[in-house]
Write a protein that holds these residues in place. Structure first.
Motif, PDB file in Angstrom:
ATOM      1  N   VAL A  96       0.851  -1.182   0.000  1.00 62.43           N
ATOM      2  CA  VAL A  96       0.000   0.000   0.000  1.00 62.43           C
ATOM      3  C   VAL A  96       0.891   1.237   0.000  1.00 62.43           C
ATOM      4  CG1 VAL A  96      -1.781   1.316   1.214  1.00 62.43           C
ATOM      5  CG2 VAL A  96      -1.830  -1.190   1.249  1.00 62.43           C
ATOM      6  N   VAL A  97       0.614   2.164  -0.893  1.00 60.08           N
ATOM      7  CA  VAL A  97       1.282   3.467  -0.928  1.00 60.08           C
ATOM      8  C   VAL A  97       0.250   4.515  -0.538  1.00 60.08           C
ATOM      9  CG1 VAL A  97       2.445   5.169  -2.386  1.00 60.08           C
ATOM     10  CG2 VAL A  97       2.918   2.727  -2.695  1.00 60.08           C
ATOM     11  N   ALA A  98       0.587   5.340   0.419  1.00 64.43           N
ATOM     12  CA  ALA A  98      -0.376   6.294   0.965  1.00 64.43           C
ATOM     13  C   ALA A  98      -0.580   7.488   0.041  1.00 64.43           C
ATOM     14  CB  ALA A  98       0.083   6.791   2.327  1.00 64.43           C
ATOM     15  N   ASP A  99      -1.857   7.784  -0.290  1.00 61.50           N
ATOM     16  CA  ASP A  99      -2.151   9.075  -0.909  1.00 61.50           C
ATOM     17  C   ASP A  99      -2.624  10.072   0.147  1.00 61.50           C
ATOM     18  OD1 ASP A  99      -4.762   8.283  -0.390  1.00 61.50           O
ATOM     19  OD2 ASP A  99      -5.367   8.166  -2.491  1.00 61.50           O
ATOM     20  N   ALA A 100      -2.807   9.582   1.382  1.00 57.04           N
ATOM     21  CA  ALA A 100      -3.055  10.430   2.543  1.00 57.04           C
ATOM     22  C   ALA A 100      -2.537   9.690   3.764  1.00 57.04           C
ATOM     23  CB  ALA A 100      -4.539  10.739   2.696  1.00 57.04           C
ATOM     24  N   ILE A 101      -1.883  10.408   4.664  1.00 57.73           N
ATOM     25  CA  ILE A 101      -1.365   9.840   5.906  1.00 57.73           C
ATOM     26  C   ILE A 101      -2.209  10.437   7.023  1.00 57.73           C
ATOM     27  CG2 ILE A 101       0.646   9.631   7.408  1.00 57.73           C
ATOM     28  CD1 ILE A 101       2.384  10.071   4.884  1.00 57.73           C
ATOM     29  N   VAL A 102      -3.001   9.597   7.677  1.00 53.37           N
ATOM     30  CA  VAL A 102      -4.086  10.071   8.543  1.00 53.37           C
ATOM     31  C   VAL A 102      -3.864   9.629   9.986  1.00 53.37           C
ATOM     32  CG1 VAL A 102      -6.584  10.080   8.908  1.00 53.37           C
ATOM     33  CG2 VAL A 102      -5.670   9.848   6.578  1.00 53.37           C
ATOM     34  N   ALA A 103      -3.902  10.587  10.910  1.00 53.30           N
ATOM     35  CA  ALA A 103      -3.890  10.276  12.338  1.00 53.30           C
ATOM     36  C   ALA A 103      -5.312   9.901  12.739  1.00 53.30           C
ATOM     37  CB  ALA A 103      -3.397  11.465  13.148  1.00 53.30           C
ATOM     38  N   ALA A 104      -5.595   8.611  12.783  1.00 52.53           N
ATOM     39  CA  ALA A 104      -6.982   8.150  12.875  1.00 52.53           C
ATOM     40  C   ALA A 104      -7.584   8.278  14.258  1.00 52.53           C
ATOM     41  CB  ALA A 104      -7.069   6.694  12.406  1.00 52.53           C
ATOM     42  N   ASP A 105      -6.751   8.351  15.308  1.00 59.26           N
ATOM     43  CA  ASP A 105      -7.310   8.427  16.660  1.00 59.26           C
ATOM     44  C   ASP A 105      -6.835   9.656  17.420  1.00 59.26           C
ATOM     45  OD1 ASP A 105      -4.706   7.595  17.027  1.00 59.26           O
ATOM     46  OD2 ASP A 105      -5.233   5.618  17.785  1.00 59.26           O
ATOM     47  N   LEU A 106      -6.460  10.713  16.697  1.00 63.55           N
ATOM     48  CA  LEU A 106      -6.041  11.969  17.311  1.00 63.55           C
ATOM     49  C   LEU A 106      -7.245  12.909  17.360  1.00 63.55           C
ATOM     50  CD1 LEU A 106      -3.715  13.676  18.449  1.00 63.55           C
ATOM     51  CD2 LEU A 106      -3.235  14.422  16.095  1.00 63.55           C
ATOM     52  N   GLY A 107      -7.884  12.972  18.509  1.00 65.38           N
ATOM     53  CA  GLY A 107      -9.089  13.777  18.609  1.00 65.38           C
ATOM     54  C   GLY A 107      -9.801  13.536  19.911  1.00 65.38           C
ATOM     55  N   ALA A 108     -11.115  13.585  19.890  1.00 65.59           N
ATOM     56  CA  ALA A 108     -11.908  13.458  21.112  1.00 65.59           C
ATOM     57  C   ALA A 108     -13.135  12.592  20.865  1.00 65.59           C
ATOM     58  CB  ALA A 108     -12.348  14.840  21.599  1.00 65.59           C
TER      59      ALA A 108
END
Length: 234
Positions: A96-108
């Motif tokens: 898999v090559v990322a077209d977006a790098i996402v912080a999936a659990d950074l939030g509330a």
């Protein structure tokens, strides 16, 4: 300019170096502040930064700072390693090559569901690698081009898998370091990419189904194929 490839653990770094060394001269090692060791190849330097986003950011920033001091800045930073694949987009053994790098659990957490920090009004949760470069890399590797999620806790249940898939329906993989690498690269104004070899299915934890050796071999072969691309940046 050079390419900096950042991995979490030594096994991943060895796979990357094995791919690079297949078409290059023997590598040399350089010690950095903080106990980091940089393995230098003609086309890229390989760093073991540690597990998790914070460790990845710290190690990447250290390497970038030392490169600036040496007047040999990097032109690209790549977060590389193994990770979990969302089915059916990324089966075990695929890339898999990322077209977006996402912080999936950074939030509330809220009664209405999860809110990422950017929706809360501060911070960011997404980095977008250069589109032309990532498309080229994905094409060379016959890889899935899709978002890669950075998580602090690896997914181990069907409920968590469903939650992530609902919030990120295009995501193909999850790992623990990409966003940290991207944050450090952004601080130094260096483009970033992420490549993941899928070792397991995202979902209920089942170690008997993991294929770490197969994923590391896929990562090694990917770096062998990408050596000419990396060397273009030198």
């Amino acid at each position: 300019m050079r390419v900096l490839v950042v991995t979490a653990v030594r096994a991943e770094a060895d796979a990357v170096s094995g791919g690079l060394s297949a078409v290059a001269d023997a590598a040399s090692e350089r010690r950095l502040p903080g106990g980091y060791v940089l393995t230098a190849h003609p086309g890229a330097d390989v760093l073991v930064a540690g597990v998790g986003s914070a460790a990845a950011a710290s190690g990447t920033a250290t390497a970038l700072a030392c490169a600036d001091v040496a007047s040999a800045p990097y032109g690209l930073v790549v977060s590389a390693g193994i990770g979990g694949g969302f089915q059916p987009l990324a089966p075990v053994g695929s890339l898999v090559v990322a077209d977006a790098i996402v912080a999936a659990d950074l939030g509330a957490e809220t009664p209405e569901g999860f809110l990422p920090v950017d929706e809360l009004g501060f911070g960011r949760t997404v980095h977008h690698p250069p589109a032309e470069l990532t498309a080229r890399i994905a094409g060379l590797l016959d890889a899935v081009l899709a978002p890669v999620l950075t998580v602090s806790t690896v997914t181990g249940s069907a409920a968590r898998t469903a939650e992530l898939a609902a919030r990120h329906p295009r995501a193909a993989a999850e790992a623990m370091e990409g966003f940290g690498v991207a944050e450090a690269a952004a601080a130094y104004g260096v483009p970033v990419a992420e490549i993941r070899a899928v070792s397991n299915t995202v979902g209920p934890r089942d170690r008997s189904a993991w294929r770490i050796g197969q994923a590391l071999e896929a990562l090694r072969e990917a770096c062998r194929q990408l050596s000419p691309v990396f060397e273009e940046s030198t």
